[in-house]
Design an enzyme around this catalytic site. Structure first.
Site, short mmCIF file in Angstrom:
data_model
loop_
_atom_site.label_atom_id
_atom_site.label_comp_id
_atom_site.label_asym_id
_atom_site.label_seq_id
_atom_site.Cartn_x
_atom_site.Cartn_y
_atom_site.Cartn_z
N HIS A 1 0.83 -0.95 0.01
CA HIS A 1 0.03 0.03 -0.05
C HIS A 1 0.95 1.18 -0.06
CE1 HIS A 1 -3.75 2.17 1.87
NE2 HIS A 1 -2.80 3.11 1.43
N HIS B 1 1.40 5.42 -2.04
CA HIS B 1 1.03 6.45 -2.98
C HIS B 1 2.39 7.23 -3.53
CE1 HIS B 1 -3.00 6.59 -1.01
NE2 HIS B 1 -2.35 6.21 0.04
N LYS C 1 -9.56 -0.23 -5.32
CA LYS C 1 -9.58 0.30 -4.16
C LYS C 1 -11.05 1.02 -3.79
CE LYS C 1 -7.66 2.37 -0.32
NZ LYS C 1 -6.55 3.15 -0.39
N HIS D 1 -10.28 1.58 2.17
CA HIS D 1 -9.99 2.72 3.27
C HIS D 1 -11.22 2.52 4.27
CE1 HIS D 1 -8.39 6.46 4.59
NE2 HIS D 1 -9.58 6.42 5.23
N HIS E 1 -4.26 -0.23 6.26
CA HIS E 1 -3.59 0.81 7.30
C HIS E 1 -4.60 0.71 8.40
CE1 HIS E 1 -6.78 3.56 5.50
NE2 HIS E 1 -5.78 3.95 4.68
N ASP F 1 1.67 2.76 3.46
CA ASP F 1 0.67 3.99 3.21
C ASP F 1 1.80 5.18 3.03
OD1 ASP F 1 -1.58 5.25 2.83
OD2 ASP F 1 -1.96 5.69 4.91
C1 NCD Z 1 -3.23 9.17 1.88
C2 NCD Z 1 -2.79 10.19 0.88
O1 NCD Z 1 -2.43 11.24 0.99
O2 NCD Z 1 -3.04 9.99 -0.21
N1 NCD Z 1 -3.12 9.97 3.26
C3 NCD Z 1 -3.05 9.39 4.44
O3 NCD Z 1 -3.34 10.25 5.37
N2 NCD Z 1 -3.09 8.12 4.76
C4 NCD Z 1 -4.67 8.66 1.57
C5 NCD Z 1 -4.91 7.39 2.39
O4 NCD Z 1 -4.17 6.36 2.25
O5 NCD Z 1 -6.10 7.56 3.10
ZN ZN Z 2 -2.98 5.11 1.77
ZN ZN Z 3 -6.52 5.32 3.10
#
Ligand code: NCD
Ligand code: ZN
Ligand code: ZN
Length: 352
Positions: free
Chosen positions: A21, A23, A107, A144, A182, A255
């Site tokens: 997981h 970004h 997702k 999520h 998460h 995450d």
């Molecule tokens: C994530 C993001 O910034 O894309 N932020 C977070 O606080 N975890 C989005 C997510 O995973 O919920």
């Molecule tokens: Zn995330």
């Molecule tokens: Zn998330």
């Protein structure tokens, strides 16, 4: 000295881990952050919450090419793509993307729950046809897990999601593979422990390290803010027990969520913690403190592929017990990003 005490090992060699997981964003930020993950992990589940979101197989294929182009020469890294579910997702497109190997999972963002979730799902029952199709073809659903109703306290949103959305979903579609992303609460751990093998969870490094005091004591600390927000200490302890328990239902998902420093240090600071540069070192500090170094390979390298039905990585990596200073900030393309553990010294380092 008791008979049971063992010398602490000063190095650990395991199968190369994956990140289930994270970004990457896009553009200059993506090009700045991808190398950190490609250095640490063989594969990663790439979240689709770009703006606009990655909602179709074609968009995921294009995004995958941009990520591949950002992987430094000599590093072997495979991005695993996800599609962002909306009220209008076409089950045929999802199924085709999964069959073609473009999509690894889809997702579910409840609309409004987190960063770039405005196009998310307004009512999970609108997805009945999509989720039935995913269950039939064995396509995993990443969730999520937070409700978004204004009257629900932000610290309760994950636990309420279990009762209102997740438990009914799993009862309705017991074949569907679900990853509760998460997780941050003991309620989530209890739910996953009691669920069928089709239900698993990722755990971030930050939720193993910090409780909610880290965000609020001594001043507001925006770099400790992510969603779901860190909870009370007893929840952190439940997550540490789960991660180090040897249960195959828990696996590594950082995450890692880069936001530029100025977007975090703001009157309305973005949610997300950027932990990619020292993710393995951060997790290993926890397993070491819990006297569970022997459980780390399962969590980091075996349980994820097993759940997703993918082969484990054949290469090995070695971490050494050596003091590692985390810098105050790292290059984030257009602007600097403050990493998790900024300014701290971690006790381990990935050496190759
Ligand atoms: C994530 C993001 O910034 O894309 N932020 C977070 O606080 N975890 C989005 C997510 O995973 O919920
Ligand atoms: Zn995330
Ligand atoms: Zn998330």
């Amino acid at each position: 000295m008791t008979e049971t005490s063992r010398p602490a090992p000063d190095s650990l060699t395991i199968r190369r881990p994956d990140d289930w997981h994270l970004h990457f964003r896009d553009g200059a930020t993506m090009r700045a952050v991808v190398p950190h993950t490609a250095r640490q992990f063989a594969r990663a589940i790439v979240m689709p919450n770009l703006s606009p979101p990655v909602t179709t197989t074609a968009m995921a294929a294009d995004y995958r090419e941009r990520i591949r182009a950002a992987v430094p020469a000599g590093l072997d890294f495979t991005p695993l793509m996800t599609a962002y579910l909306t009220d209008d997702t076409d089950p045929e497109d999802l199924a085709r993307g999964f069959a073609d190997g473009v999509l690894t999972a889809a997702k579910l963002y409840p609309a409004g729950a987190t960063t770039n979730s405005a196009s998310g799902v307004t009512d999970i029952r609108r997805l009945d046809a999509v989720l039935e199709r995913m269950a039939a073809i064995g396509m995993p659903l990443c969730i999520h897990g937070e409700v978004t109703e204004a009257e629900v306290d932000i610290f309760d949103r994950e636990a309420v999601f279990i009762d209102r959305v997740l438990a009914p979903l799993v009862a309705r579609l017991p074949e569907l593979k679900v990853i509760f992303e998460h997780i941050t609460t003991e309620q989530a751990v209890d739910f996953v422990d009691a669920a069928a093998p089709q239900v698993a969870a990722t755990i971030t490094p930050q939720h193993l390290h910090i409780n909610r005091n880290a965000i609020l004591v001594g001043g507001i600390r925006p770099h400790m803010f992510c969603l779901p927000v860190a909870k009370r200490e007893r929840h952190r302890l439940a997550l540490r027990r789960a991660a180090t328990s040897a249960s195959v239902k828990y696996f590594l998902g950082t995450d890692s969520a880069p936001h530029h420093r100025h977007d975090k240090e703001s009157a309305c600071g973005c949610a997300g913690i950027f932990n990619a540069p020292f993710a393995l070192e951060s997790y290993l500090a926890v397993f070491d403190a819990e006297d569970a170094l022997d459980r780390f390979e399962g969590f980091a390298s075996l349980n994820g592929p097993r759940f997703y039905g993918l082969p484990v990585n054949e290469e090995r990596v070695t971490l050494q017990r050596v003091a590692t200073l985390v810098p105050d900030e790292v290059d984030g393309g257009d602007a600097a990003i403050v990493p998790f553990h900024a300014g701290e010294t971690l006790g381990w380092r990935l050496v190759g």
